[in-house]
Structures are given as C-alpha cells and as structure tokens.
Write a protein that holds these residues in place. Structure first.
Motif, PDB file in Angstrom:
ATOM      1  N   VAL A 292      -2.560   2.098  -1.750  1.00  0.00           N
ATOM      2  CA  VAL A 292      -2.516   0.990  -0.789  1.00  0.00           C
ATOM      3  C   VAL A 292      -1.107   0.756  -0.243  1.00  0.00           C
ATOM      4  O   VAL A 292      -0.917   0.773   0.981  1.00  0.00           O
ATOM      5  CB  VAL A 292      -3.093  -0.303  -1.407  1.00  0.00           C
ATOM      6  N   PRO A 293      -0.089   0.547  -1.087  1.00  0.00           N
ATOM      7  CA  PRO A 293       1.256   0.361  -0.524  1.00  0.00           C
ATOM      8  C   PRO A 293       1.783   1.612   0.172  1.00  0.00           C
ATOM      9  O   PRO A 293       2.524   1.503   1.165  1.00  0.00           O
ATOM     10  CB  PRO A 293       2.116   0.001  -1.743  1.00  0.00           C
ATOM     11  N   LEU A 294       1.415   2.799  -0.298  1.00  0.00           N
ATOM     12  CA  LEU A 294       1.840   4.031   0.360  1.00  0.00           C
ATOM     13  C   LEU A 294       1.227   4.129   1.755  1.00  0.00           C
ATOM     14  O   LEU A 294       1.896   4.552   2.716  1.00  0.00           O
ATOM     15  CB  LEU A 294       1.439   5.250  -0.480  1.00  0.00           C
ATOM     16  N   SER A 295      -0.029   3.731   1.881  1.00  0.00           N
ATOM     17  CA  SER A 295      -0.681   3.732   3.195  1.00  0.00           C
ATOM     18  C   SER A 295      -0.089   2.670   4.109  1.00  0.00           C
ATOM     19  O   SER A 295       0.067   2.886   5.315  1.00  0.00           O
ATOM     20  CB  SER A 295      -2.192   3.505   3.035  1.00  0.00           C
ATOM     21  N   LEU A 296       0.257   1.532   3.537  1.00  0.00           N
ATOM     22  CA  LEU A 296       0.870   0.461   4.338  1.00  0.00           C
ATOM     23  C   LEU A 296       2.189   0.912   4.941  1.00  0.00           C
ATOM     24  O   LEU A 296       2.524   0.516   6.063  1.00  0.00           O
ATOM     25  CB  LEU A 296       1.076  -0.786   3.478  1.00  0.00           C
ATOM     26  N   GLN A 297       2.941   1.743   4.221  1.00  0.00           N
ATOM     27  CA  GLN A 297       4.198   2.268   4.776  1.00  0.00           C
ATOM     28  C   GLN A 297       3.929   3.011   6.081  1.00  0.00           C
ATOM     29  O   GLN A 297       4.629   2.821   7.082  1.00  0.00           O
ATOM     30  CB  GLN A 297       4.865   3.227   3.785  1.00  0.00           C
ATOM     31  N   HIS A 298       2.921   3.873   6.062  1.00  0.00           N
ATOM     32  CA  HIS A 298       2.582   4.633   7.267  1.00  0.00           C
ATOM     33  C   HIS A 298       2.057   3.714   8.359  1.00  0.00           C
ATOM     34  O   HIS A 298       2.349   3.909   9.542  1.00  0.00           O
ATOM     35  CB  HIS A 298       1.543   5.702   6.931  1.00  0.00           C
ATOM     36  N   LEU A 299       1.290   2.711   7.981  1.00  0.00           N
ATOM     37  CA  LEU A 299       0.762   1.754   8.957  1.00  0.00           C
ATOM     38  C   LEU A 299       1.889   1.020   9.665  1.00  0.00           C
ATOM     39  O   LEU A 299       1.915   0.925  10.895  1.00  0.00           O
ATOM     40  CB  LEU A 299      -0.170   0.761   8.268  1.00  0.00           C
TER      41      LEU A 299
ATOM     42  N   SER B 228       0.340  13.323   0.723  1.00  0.00           N
ATOM     43  CA  SER B 228      -1.112  13.244   0.536  1.00  0.00           C
ATOM     44  C   SER B 228      -1.843  12.807   1.804  1.00  0.00           C
ATOM     45  O   SER B 228      -1.527  11.773   2.402  1.00  0.00           O
ATOM     46  CB  SER B 228      -1.439  12.273  -0.598  1.00  0.00           C
ATOM     47  N   THR B 229      -2.842  13.610   2.203  1.00  0.00           N
ATOM     48  CA  THR B 229      -3.675  13.197   3.339  1.00  0.00           C
ATOM     49  C   THR B 229      -4.587  12.036   2.960  1.00  0.00           C
ATOM     50  O   THR B 229      -5.106  11.340   3.835  1.00  0.00           O
ATOM     51  CB  THR B 229      -4.541  14.375   3.842  1.00  0.00           C
ATOM     52  N   TRP B 230      -4.789  11.813   1.660  1.00  0.00           N
ATOM     53  CA  TRP B 230      -5.536  10.641   1.210  1.00  0.00           C
ATOM     54  C   TRP B 230      -4.785   9.367   1.599  1.00  0.00           C
ATOM     55  O   TRP B 230      -5.397   8.364   1.992  1.00  0.00           O
ATOM     56  CB  TRP B 230      -5.742  10.683  -0.304  1.00  0.00           C
ATOM     57  N   VAL B 231      -3.463   9.416   1.510  1.00  0.00           N
ATOM     58  CA  VAL B 231      -2.633   8.266   1.878  1.00  0.00           C
ATOM     59  C   VAL B 231      -2.693   8.035   3.392  1.00  0.00           C
ATOM     60  O   VAL B 231      -2.816   6.901   3.864  1.00  0.00           O
ATOM     61  CB  VAL B 231      -1.186   8.481   1.407  1.00  0.00           C
ATOM     62  N   ILE B 232      -2.602   9.132   4.166  1.00  0.00           N
ATOM     63  CA  ILE B 232      -2.707   9.024   5.620  1.00  0.00           C
ATOM     64  C   ILE B 232      -4.081   8.460   6.002  1.00  0.00           C
ATOM     65  O   ILE B 232      -4.202   7.581   6.867  1.00  0.00           O
ATOM     66  CB  ILE B 232      -2.509  10.400   6.286  1.00  0.00           C
ATOM     67  N   GLY B 233      -5.119   8.969   5.347  1.00  0.00           N
ATOM     68  CA  GLY B 233      -6.465   8.461   5.610  1.00  0.00           C
ATOM     69  C   GLY B 233      -6.586   6.986   5.271  1.00  0.00           C
ATOM     70  O   GLY B 233      -7.278   6.229   5.970  1.00  0.00           O
ATOM     71  N   GLY B 234      -5.905   6.571   4.218  1.00  0.00           N
ATOM     72  CA  GLY B 234      -5.905   5.150   3.855  1.00  0.00           C
ATOM     73  C   GLY B 234      -5.282   4.298   4.946  1.00  0.00           C
ATOM     74  O   GLY B 234      -5.783   3.206   5.266  1.00  0.00           O
ATOM     75  N   ALA B 235      -4.192   4.799   5.548  1.00  0.00           N
ATOM     76  CA  ALA B 235      -3.556   4.072   6.653  1.00  0.00           C
ATOM     77  C   ALA B 235      -4.516   3.958   7.832  1.00  0.00           C
ATOM     78  O   ALA B 235      -4.571   2.921   8.514  1.00  0.00           O
ATOM     79  CB  ALA B 235      -2.275   4.782   7.078  1.00  0.00           C
TER      80      ALA B 235
END
Length: 429
Positions: free
Chosen positions: A18-25, A312-319
C-alpha cells in the motif's frame, strides 16, 4: 541479486504494498490530473482510465514491465487546436477523442511491425553512446520543470517583476532534504518509502507555511461518478492530433530501455517492445472510447523505481487500483491534488535527476570508447539537440527534447553504419 531489491515478479506483503503503491500514485498524480484540467474535462475519467490502462498494459506485457501509464503532454497543443474549432469544450473534446483513437491504432500497428521484424534493429540505431545520452536527456530536460515547480527559477509565464518566494523554496528544499536523509539513513521497510515520507513531511511543512489551499477539498463531492465523453470523428481533427504519435514513439522506446537498465533486464526482448507498444495502444484505444486522454509511460514513476529499487509490477498495479478508486471519491482525490507544487518540485528534482544518472550509468556500464569519433559525436549531438530547446513543428505538434534527439540519433547511427559498410569511414576498428 543485490540486497534490498524487490524484483519485477515479486509480490510484497499487503501492508508493504500500500505505501509503495502510494509513492507511485503521488509521483504521477499531479501531471496526470493537470492534462484534463487544461482541457476543461473531468479528471475523474482520466484517473479511472489511466488505472485501467495500466492494468491492461501490465497484463499484455505479462507482468514483466513495471510501468505506470498516465496522461501524455504530447497532445496538449493539438487538442487546443481542435477545441478552438468548436463552440463548446465538450463537443471539441469529443472530436479530439477520435484523434486519440487513431493514435492508439498507430501504436498497435507499430507493435505488430516490431513483432514481425524483431528488435535487432535497436542495436543498430541505438548504440550505447546514443542510448545512454538519450536516457540522460529524458531526465535533464525535465529538471528545469522541477526547478520551476520548486520556485528556484522564473516560470516561463511569469511577469517580468517575478521574485523568488522564500516559502516555496524552503518547502521544496526541505522536502528534498528529508527525502534524501530518509533514503540514506533509514533501514528496513522505511528505506524503500523515502519518497512517500518526503511528500507527507513536505505537505505538513507546506501547511504550516501557508502554502496549502483546501478550498477544492471543501467543494469536492465525497462520491461522484466519472464523466464519460462520447467519441466523434472528423478527418481534419484526426490529422491535427495524429502527428503526436511521432512524439510518443521515441518516448516509449526510451522509457522502455531506461526501465530495462534500471531493473537489469532487456525488456525490449522479454516481454518484448512489441508487447509494450500493443499494451500502450490498446489502453489508449479503450481510453478514447470511454472519453479519456491517451496514455504514456511516466518518467516520474521510472525515477521512483531507480530510487527505491522496488520494481514489482504488483506495486504498480496497486497504484493503478488506487487511482481507479480515487476516481469515484472526489474529496480524497482533492486532498492529493492539494499537495503544493513546491512539495512535488522538491521530489521531482530527485526523480528526474535519477533518470539522468541512469543514462550516464548506461554509458559507464557499456564502457563506451570516446576515443572513437562516432561515439563522441553521437553522445555530443544527442545532448546538444535534446537540451538546446531546438524544436521542429509537425503540424501543430512540437517535436523537441528527447523526441527530437532520438530521431537525430537514429539518423546519425544509420549514417555511420552506412559509412562503415561502404568503408568510407576513417574510424579505427
């Protein structure tokens, strides 16, 4: 494998993702929302379709390219031309959507051609001396934008009596400093979220400095469906927008190659540049059919990859999923939109700088021999063309910076190859 790297196919635990995806967001949010704001349309539909488009792209590229697709700036000028032809913004934008769809078709055609001819030609037209310089230009040409956001230089549209705002500069530099300190001192999980920590800290500092305006948050609806726009077709409008594809092509190739350099894999071969173009083209077509802007890979998110080493593309997908969620919740999106430009400017100085360094690293890792005149000329010309501000207009579309530098690099590389084939070159072999 290097320590502290989360590879492309790795899936972090949910509480980490979640926080890793928020960084990309946060990294992409400002630019993605700016485009629909300039066009006078609902940012919600763009957030929704960028999220969907990113998921489509990840699926088509088999989850092997960690790229976020956001709104492309290449279409701003031609869309304004189309909008000026009509009395209402919504009508004009409907015809612009027809042009967006045509661009998506072009991207798919390029992908299909690459699928047939392969990617060996990339080694010919993009030798390391050219590719490293092109990647460096991607970051270096954006640094003045970050400096302007940080209040360090005069904006292009500012009045002649413009003076530096010490509050803006302070917030930007403190945001940058906090991010750097967190990056080099923190350990464990906190080490890979320095951008998120920097943005949150900068947001708080900006609030106490009086730079945060929550008016849009108060006015925003808590829940609202995105606005869907109907697509219309007019040949003149399609021809006005279609040249923007010439900007997307070198940009897409450059971003794919620099992402590959960062993650340590040749993404042009696996999953393939053809799949990358197909993913971008299909997502753009679907976006245009539902009323959104064309998609493109984002340099800001490439910078996040370089800094955090979380690929991780999982992190990108989360964003992407979070962006889709925000498209229905106006107040949450408004809170993110209210992040002051000064905060994102401080972060962007680091993000864009990291992309430039990745280009220099390409030159070092390839051990480019600058005793050879071909290599020296290629790197020199790419940097000069990319950073000089030289611009060529194709219809209403300006071709400059990395796009123009890429085309010049291709021409020079082919010219040198021809000289070598005809044995007319005095280059030492």
């Amino acid at each position: 494998m290097q320590k502290n790297i989360i590879q492309v196919d790795e899936k972090p635990q949910f509480w980490e993702s979640v926080p890793l995806s928020l960084q990309h967001l946060f990294a992409m949010f400002g630019s993605t929302v700016l485009v629909p704001v300039l066009f006078g349309i609902d940012p919600g539909i763009v957030l929704l379709m960028n999220g969907i488009g990113t998921l489509i792209y990840i699926f088509i590229t088999k989850g092997k390219i960690p790229a976020y697709l956001g709104s492309s700036f290449a279409f701003i000028s031609p869309v304004f031309v189309v909008l000026d032809r009509y009395s209402g913004v919504e009508e004009g934008y409907s015809y612009a959507l027809g042009g967006f769809l045509a661009v998506g078709v072009v991207l798919i055609i390029i992908g299909l051609i690459i699928n047939v001819v392969g990617t060996n030609w990339l080694d010919i037209i993009f030798p390391p001396a050219a590719m490293g310089a092109i990647v460096a230009v991607i970051g270096l040409e954006l640094i003045p934008v970050a400096a302007e956001m940080s209040g360090l230089i005069k904006p292009a549209d500012a009045a002649n009596n413009w003076t530096m705002d010490p509050k803006v500069v302070m917030v930007s530099l403190l945001t940058l400093a906090i991010t750097i300190v967190c990056w080099v001192t923190l350990r464990g999980f906190l080490k890979i979220i320095p951008i998120l920590i920097g943005i949150v800290s900068g947001y708080i500092i900006a609030y106490f400095a009086g730079l945060v305006d929550f008016t849009s948050v108060k006015e925003a609806s808590f829940f609202a469906l995105p606005t869907f726009y109907h697509i219309k077709f007019n040949l003149a409008d399609i021809l006005a927008i279609l040249p923007a594809a010439l900007v997307l092509l070198p940009e897409h190739i450059g971003h794919t190659m620099v992402t590959g350099n960062i993650v340590g894999k040749d993404l042009t071969k696996d999953p393939g540049l053809d799949r990358s173009f197909l993913g971008n083209g299909i997502s753009t077509i679907i976006s245009s059919l539902l009323g959104s802007t064309p998609n493109t890979t984002y340099g800001e998110n490439i910078g996040v990859l370089a800094i955090t080493k979380v690929y991780s593309t999982w992190v990108i997908g989360g964003a992407a999923i979070i962006a889709m969620f925000l498209s229905f919740f106006g107040k949450i999106a408004a809170i993110i939109s209210a992040i002051p430009t000064a905060v994102m400017g401080g972060i962007s100085l680091l993000l864009f700088g990291m992309i430039a360094v990745s280009g220099l690293r390409t030159l070092v890792d390839a051990r480019v021999n600058y005793d050879k005149s071909h290599n020296l000329i290629l790197t020199c010309v790419v940097l000069v063309v990319g950073l000089s501000g030289a611009t060529i207009h194709i219809g209403t579309v300006p071709l400059k910076g990395m796009g123009l530098a890429t085309i010049v690099a291709i021409g020079l590389s082919l010219f040198f190859k021809l000289l070598d084939a005809l044995k007319l070159s005095n280059e030492d072999q």
